[in-house]
Structure formats: C-alpha cells, structure tokens
Design a protein around this motif. Structure first.
Motif, PDB file in Angstrom:
ATOM      1  N   SER A 111     -18.320  10.191   6.289  1.00  0.00           N
ATOM      2  CA  SER A 111     -17.224   9.570   5.534  1.00  0.00           C
ATOM      3  C   SER A 111     -16.732  10.388   4.356  1.00  0.00           C
ATOM      4  O   SER A 111     -15.542  10.379   4.033  1.00  0.00           O
ATOM      5  CB  SER A 111     -17.651   8.180   5.053  1.00  0.00           C
ATOM      6  OG  SER A 111     -17.906   7.332   6.138  1.00  0.00           O
ATOM      7  N   GLY A 112     -17.628  11.070   3.652  1.00  0.00           N
ATOM      8  CA  GLY A 112     -17.203  11.902   2.537  1.00  0.00           C
ATOM      9  C   GLY A 112     -16.353  11.154   1.532  1.00  0.00           C
ATOM     10  O   GLY A 112     -16.725  10.102   1.019  1.00  0.00           O
ATOM     11  N   ALA A 113     -15.152  11.691   1.263  1.00  0.00           N
ATOM     12  CA  ALA A 113     -14.269  11.144   0.232  1.00  0.00           C
ATOM     13  C   ALA A 113     -13.858   9.708   0.514  1.00  0.00           C
ATOM     14  O   ALA A 113     -13.547   8.952  -0.422  1.00  0.00           O
ATOM     15  CB  ALA A 113     -13.026  12.021   0.101  1.00  0.00           C
ATOM     16  N   ASN A 114     -13.847   9.297   1.775  1.00  0.00           N
ATOM     17  CA  ASN A 114     -13.421   7.928   2.090  1.00  0.00           C
ATOM     18  C   ASN A 114     -14.312   6.887   1.426  1.00  0.00           C
ATOM     19  O   ASN A 114     -13.830   5.850   0.968  1.00  0.00           O
ATOM     20  CB  ASN A 114     -13.420   7.725   3.613  1.00  0.00           C
ATOM     21  CG  ASN A 114     -12.397   8.577   4.312  1.00  0.00           C
ATOM     22  OD1 ASN A 114     -11.238   8.585   3.942  1.00  0.00           O
ATOM     23  ND2 ASN A 114     -12.833   9.313   5.317  1.00  0.00           N
ATOM     24  N   ILE A 129       1.252  -1.255  -3.546  1.00  0.00           N
ATOM     25  CA  ILE A 129       0.672  -2.179  -2.572  1.00  0.00           C
ATOM     26  C   ILE A 129       1.352  -3.540  -2.653  1.00  0.00           C
ATOM     27  O   ILE A 129       1.667  -4.164  -1.632  1.00  0.00           O
ATOM     28  CB  ILE A 129      -0.851  -2.302  -2.812  1.00  0.00           C
ATOM     29  CG1 ILE A 129      -1.538  -0.963  -2.524  1.00  0.00           C
ATOM     30  CG2 ILE A 129      -1.460  -3.412  -1.953  1.00  0.00           C
ATOM     31  CD1 ILE A 129      -2.995  -0.899  -2.971  1.00  0.00           C
ATOM     32  N   ALA A 130       1.600  -4.004  -3.872  1.00  0.00           N
ATOM     33  CA  ALA A 130       2.193  -5.328  -4.062  1.00  0.00           C
ATOM     34  C   ALA A 130       3.626  -5.396  -3.550  1.00  0.00           C
ATOM     35  O   ALA A 130       4.076  -6.439  -3.071  1.00  0.00           O
ATOM     36  CB  ALA A 130       2.141  -5.722  -5.530  1.00  0.00           C
ATOM     37  N   SER A 131       4.360  -4.297  -3.630  1.00  0.00           N
ATOM     38  CA  SER A 131       5.783  -4.315  -3.275  1.00  0.00           C
ATOM     39  C   SER A 131       6.040  -3.977  -1.813  1.00  0.00           C
ATOM     40  O   SER A 131       7.171  -4.154  -1.335  1.00  0.00           O
ATOM     41  CB  SER A 131       6.558  -3.333  -4.158  1.00  0.00           C
ATOM     42  OG  SER A 131       6.115  -1.999  -3.927  1.00  0.00           O
ATOM     43  N   ALA A 132       5.023  -3.503  -1.089  1.00  0.00           N
ATOM     44  CA  ALA A 132       5.217  -3.123   0.312  1.00  0.00           C
ATOM     45  C   ALA A 132       5.505  -4.346   1.166  1.00  0.00           C
ATOM     46  O   ALA A 132       4.959  -5.432   0.938  1.00  0.00           O
ATOM     47  CB  ALA A 132       3.981  -2.408   0.829  1.00  0.00           C
ATOM     48  N   ARG A 133       6.323  -4.167   2.192  1.00  0.00           N
ATOM     49  CA  ARG A 133       6.595  -5.273   3.114  1.00  0.00           C
ATOM     50  C   ARG A 133       5.350  -5.631   3.928  1.00  0.00           C
ATOM     51  O   ARG A 133       5.178  -6.781   4.326  1.00  0.00           O
ATOM     52  CB  ARG A 133       7.741  -4.900   4.035  1.00  0.00           C
ATOM     53  CG  ARG A 133       9.074  -4.683   3.332  1.00  0.00           C
ATOM     54  CD  ARG A 133      10.154  -4.315   4.332  1.00  0.00           C
ATOM     55  NE  ARG A 133      10.380  -5.398   5.277  1.00  0.00           N
ATOM     56  CZ  ARG A 133      10.916  -5.242   6.479  1.00  0.00           C
ATOM     57  NH1 ARG A 133      11.251  -4.035   6.911  1.00  0.00           N
ATOM     58  NH2 ARG A 133      11.098  -6.279   7.279  1.00  0.00           N
ATOM     59  N   ALA A 134       4.494  -4.643   4.180  1.00  0.00           N
ATOM     60  CA  ALA A 134       3.240  -4.886   4.897  1.00  0.00           C
ATOM     61  C   ALA A 134       2.180  -3.945   4.386  1.00  0.00           C
ATOM     62  O   ALA A 134       2.473  -2.804   3.991  1.00  0.00           O
ATOM     63  CB  ALA A 134       3.426  -4.697   6.401  1.00  0.00           C
ATOM     64  N   VAL A 135       0.940  -4.413   4.385  1.00  0.00           N
ATOM     65  CA  VAL A 135      -0.215  -3.586   4.039  1.00  0.00           C
ATOM     66  C   VAL A 135      -1.143  -3.591   5.245  1.00  0.00           C
ATOM     67  O   VAL A 135      -1.521  -4.649   5.754  1.00  0.00           O
ATOM     68  CB  VAL A 135      -0.939  -4.107   2.783  1.00  0.00           C
ATOM     69  CG1 VAL A 135      -2.178  -3.269   2.488  1.00  0.00           C
ATOM     70  CG2 VAL A 135       0.003  -4.079   1.586  1.00  0.00           C
ATOM     71  N   LEU A 136      -1.493  -2.410   5.682  1.00  0.00           N
ATOM     72  CA  LEU A 136      -2.310  -2.224   6.877  1.00  0.00           C
ATOM     73  C   LEU A 136      -3.633  -1.611   6.458  1.00  0.00           C
ATOM     74  O   LEU A 136      -3.661  -0.588   5.772  1.00  0.00           O
ATOM     75  CB  LEU A 136      -1.557  -1.312   7.854  1.00  0.00           C
ATOM     76  CG  LEU A 136      -2.132  -1.023   9.233  1.00  0.00           C
ATOM     77  CD1 LEU A 136      -2.484  -2.297   9.984  1.00  0.00           C
ATOM     78  CD2 LEU A 136      -1.131  -0.199  10.034  1.00  0.00           C
ATOM     79  N   LEU A 137      -4.746  -2.253   6.857  1.00  0.00           N
ATOM     80  CA  LEU A 137      -6.079  -1.835   6.409  1.00  0.00           C
ATOM     81  C   LEU A 137      -7.060  -1.745   7.566  1.00  0.00           C
ATOM     82  O   LEU A 137      -6.884  -2.396   8.597  1.00  0.00           O
ATOM     83  CB  LEU A 137      -6.629  -2.822   5.377  1.00  0.00           C
ATOM     84  CG  LEU A 137      -5.763  -3.149   4.176  1.00  0.00           C
ATOM     85  CD1 LEU A 137      -5.207  -4.553   4.308  1.00  0.00           C
ATOM     86  CD2 LEU A 137      -6.548  -3.005   2.886  1.00  0.00           C
ATOM     87  N   GLN A 138      -8.113  -0.956   7.352  1.00  0.00           N
ATOM     88  CA  GLN A 138      -9.234  -0.837   8.287  1.00  0.00           C
ATOM     89  C   GLN A 138     -10.521  -0.805   7.464  1.00  0.00           C
ATOM     90  O   GLN A 138     -10.477  -1.060   6.266  1.00  0.00           O
ATOM     91  CB  GLN A 138      -9.136   0.424   9.146  1.00  0.00           C
ATOM     92  CG  GLN A 138      -7.731   0.966   9.369  1.00  0.00           C
ATOM     93  CD  GLN A 138      -7.196   1.632   8.122  1.00  0.00           C
ATOM     94  OE1 GLN A 138      -7.933   2.317   7.411  1.00  0.00           O
ATOM     95  NE2 GLN A 138      -5.920   1.436   7.827  1.00  0.00           N
ATOM     96  N   GLN A 139     -11.658  -0.470   8.085  1.00  0.00           N
ATOM     97  CA  GLN A 139     -12.947  -0.559   7.382  1.00  0.00           C
ATOM     98  C   GLN A 139     -13.718   0.755   7.361  1.00  0.00           C
ATOM     99  O   GLN A 139     -14.946   0.743   7.323  1.00  0.00           O
ATOM    100  CB  GLN A 139     -13.796  -1.673   7.991  1.00  0.00           C
ATOM    101  CG  GLN A 139     -13.146  -3.035   7.865  1.00  0.00           C
ATOM    102  CD  GLN A 139     -14.107  -4.182   7.950  1.00  0.00           C
ATOM    103  OE1 GLN A 139     -14.218  -4.988   7.032  1.00  0.00           O
ATOM    104  NE2 GLN A 139     -14.820  -4.302   9.064  1.00  0.00           N
ATOM    105  N   GLU A 140     -12.995   1.869   7.315  1.00  0.00           N
ATOM    106  CA  GLU A 140     -13.662   3.156   7.103  1.00  0.00           C
ATOM    107  C   GLU A 140     -13.672   3.537   5.626  1.00  0.00           C
ATOM    108  O   GLU A 140     -13.966   4.669   5.267  1.00  0.00           O
ATOM    109  CB  GLU A 140     -12.993   4.250   7.934  1.00  0.00           C
ATOM    110  CG  GLU A 140     -13.294   4.129   9.420  1.00  0.00           C
ATOM    111  CD  GLU A 140     -12.701   5.250  10.257  1.00  0.00           C
ATOM    112  OE1 GLU A 140     -13.241   5.495  11.344  1.00  0.00           O
ATOM    113  OE2 GLU A 140     -11.707   5.865   9.841  1.00  0.00           O
ATOM    114  N   VAL A 141     -13.323   2.570   4.762  1.00  0.00           N
ATOM    115  CA  VAL A 141     -13.517   2.678   3.319  1.00  0.00           C
ATOM    116  C   VAL A 141     -14.391   1.498   2.900  1.00  0.00           C
ATOM    117  O   VAL A 141     -14.665   0.601   3.690  1.00  0.00           O
ATOM    118  CB  VAL A 141     -12.166   2.685   2.560  1.00  0.00           C
ATOM    119  CG1 VAL A 141     -11.376   3.946   2.865  1.00  0.00           C
ATOM    120  CG2 VAL A 141     -11.336   1.448   2.901  1.00  0.00           C
TER     121      VAL A 141
END
Length: 307
Positions: A111-114, A129-141
């Motif tokens: 993972s390093g820097a992640n 993040i607050a102003s974006a129309r969508a926020v897309l996330l995963q779990q490699e952080v």
C-alpha cells in the motif's frame, strides 16, 4: 463544478502474464514480459470516469518518488485533476498482478503512500469533496479516510467496499449506492462467503443476497457485482438481475473499477439504478476484452449501444 471526486488509492501495477496462476509454494514462469501500468482502485475509477467524459478530481497520495511523478502524470494526461494528490514520505503503492490468458487474475498490493493518507490530510480537500456531484470511494485507503470523506460529501456517495473489511454503521448510513461483490457483501454482513459461488442460473445462488444487502443499512440501493454472471440490484422492496454482456474476456483486472465509474456516470445523468447497472455492465464488458486495468477503460464512443 466537479462531476466526480474519487477518494482512494493510486498504485503502480506490475503485470505478469502467466499460463496459469501458481498454487501455494509453486513457482511458475511468465509467458510474456512483465509491464508497468497505472493502477489502484481509486486511480482506475478516476480514469474510467474521465474517459466517459466526466470532470474528475483525484484525492489520494503517492510517494515523493519517480513512480509517484509518473503516476500523477498519467492521470493528468487523462484529464483527471491531480491537485489534491499529496506526496507522502512513503513509497508509491505497488501492485503485483498475475494474470492468465483467460482473464483470471490474482493481485498482491504493497500500500505504501495509500495507507499513509489520514483524515487530517483531507482537510484542504473538504470543499472539493463537499461540492462534487458525486464522491466515489473504495477501501485501499484507511477506514478513517473513507469515513471522513463520506461525512464531507455533499452529493451522491458511491462506495465500492473493496478489498473486503468492515464499514461502520454511521458510514454505511450515508452511502447512497453500495457496490460490493459477493465476498465483500458477505464480509460486510458478517456472513460466511461461499468458497466457490454458484452462478445465478441456480436460484439458490442469489437467494440470500438481498437479505444480506438490506441488512447493511445503506440509504440507497446495493448493486452486487457477480462477474461474468452480471449484477444483482437490490432496493428496499425489490431485487433483479442485470445479465452480463457476453464477450471474450482477456483480462478482468479493472472491470469492477470501470463498473463503479460507469454506474456513477449514469446516475449523474438521472438514470434509474437498473438502467445505470445495465450501462455499467456494458462499459465493464469492453474493459475485460483488453489487457490491463486503467488502460483498458473505454471511452464513451467505444461502448456499443444496448442490444
């Protein structure tokens, strides 16, 4: 306004083509030279969304090293805004991808820097993040980073809970669309995962999935990706199967990431969740016909019309 902000991982992929995946303790020789490619679930999703024509910004971290410079340049060349990608005192994340000719893959990630990225590092990006129309996330952080980004989001929140690990109830309650595979759904719900999941032609294969999905407490639908078997869309009062497109698979490495990006893309256009899942399936189907993960994501014009 940014269409999609992706909060997540950036990796350099080292791809090794094999005739077959090794068994434990086995050494196998590659059938072709290894190659370096851009990767990480977050970066893959960002590039996939950008290739579909979305305005995309990436929030994450790479190392203060040549790999990090190369990787951010790769995203920038695809039109992804990388101003919120931080330089960490850790190496850029690396993934070793073992892939066979029929598209099967096994991936090991350093993972390093992640995993250096922490909630406090998101503070300069909260407005983005607050102003974006969508926020897309995963779990490699880190889980805390995912939770902080979900809490800051003002638009649609799409979470791909991969790799599998628990997600706290408060975070799940703020997720508009959850996109797990079968194993990740089982892990989130605390249920045992089948060692070899059967296909949906057997009704027993899908019978328990809707109840697991509804038990998670998300505020919107759950779309369970089933690989070559399609995707199962589960809402509060209904579930239905979206069949996969039939193609000759070459490499399935980035298909899930492309699916998530395309799902968010369609939802931003006002598509219903079943329509969005069909679009995502078509986009992902193009991805598996090409080698690589990030590099395999199609542009909008390359996706065939619905049959």
């Amino acid at each position: 306004m940014t269409d999609i902000v992706v909060v997540g991982s950036l990796n350099v992929d080292v791809v090794v083509p094999l005739a077959e995946l090794p068994a434990p303790g086995q050494t196998v020789l590659g059938v072709a030279d290894h190659r370096r490619a851009g990767g990480g679930k977050g970066a893959n999703q960002a590039v996939a969304a950008a290739r579909l024509g979305r305005r995309v910004a990436m929030v994450g971290a790479v190392g203060d090293d040549p790999e990090g410079e190369w990787l951010t340049g790769l995203l920038a060349a695809e039109g992804v805004d990388t101003a919120a990608v931080l330089r960490a005192p850790r190496p850029t994340g690396q993934a070793i991808v073992l892939v066979t000719a029929d598209g099967d893959s096994t991936i090991a990630v350093s993972s390093g820097a992640n995993m250096w990225l922490a909630p406090e590092h998101l503070a300069p990006s909260y407005d983005l993040i607050a102003s974006a129309r969508a926020v897309l996330l995963q779990q490699e952080v880190a889980a805390e980073v995912v939770a902080a980004a979900v809490a800051a989001a003002g638009g649609l929140v799409v979470l791909n809970p991969a790799p599998a690990r628990p997600v706290d109830a408060a975070t799940l309650a703020r997720v508009d669309v959850l996109v797990p595979n079968r194993g990740e759904l089982a892990a989130l719900a605390g249920a045992p995962a089948a060692a070899s999941p059967p296909g949906p032609a057997d009704p027993a294969a899908l019978a328990g999935l809707p109840a697991l999905a509804r038990s998670l407490g998300t505020r919107g639908p759950v779309v369970v990706t089933l690989g070559a078997d399609g995707a199962l869309v589960v809402t509060a009062d209904r579930e239905w199967l979206v069949p996969a497109e039939r193609v000759d698979a070459v490499d399935a490495t980035g298909a899930g990431d492309t699916f998530c990006a395309a799902l968010a893309d369609a939802l931003l256009d006002g598509a219903a969740i079943d329509e969005a899942a069909r679009w995502a399936s078509r986009v992902a189907a193009v991805t598996v016909t090409r080698p690589g993960a990030m590099a395999a994501a199609p542009r909008r014009a390359e996706v065939p019309a619905a049959s």
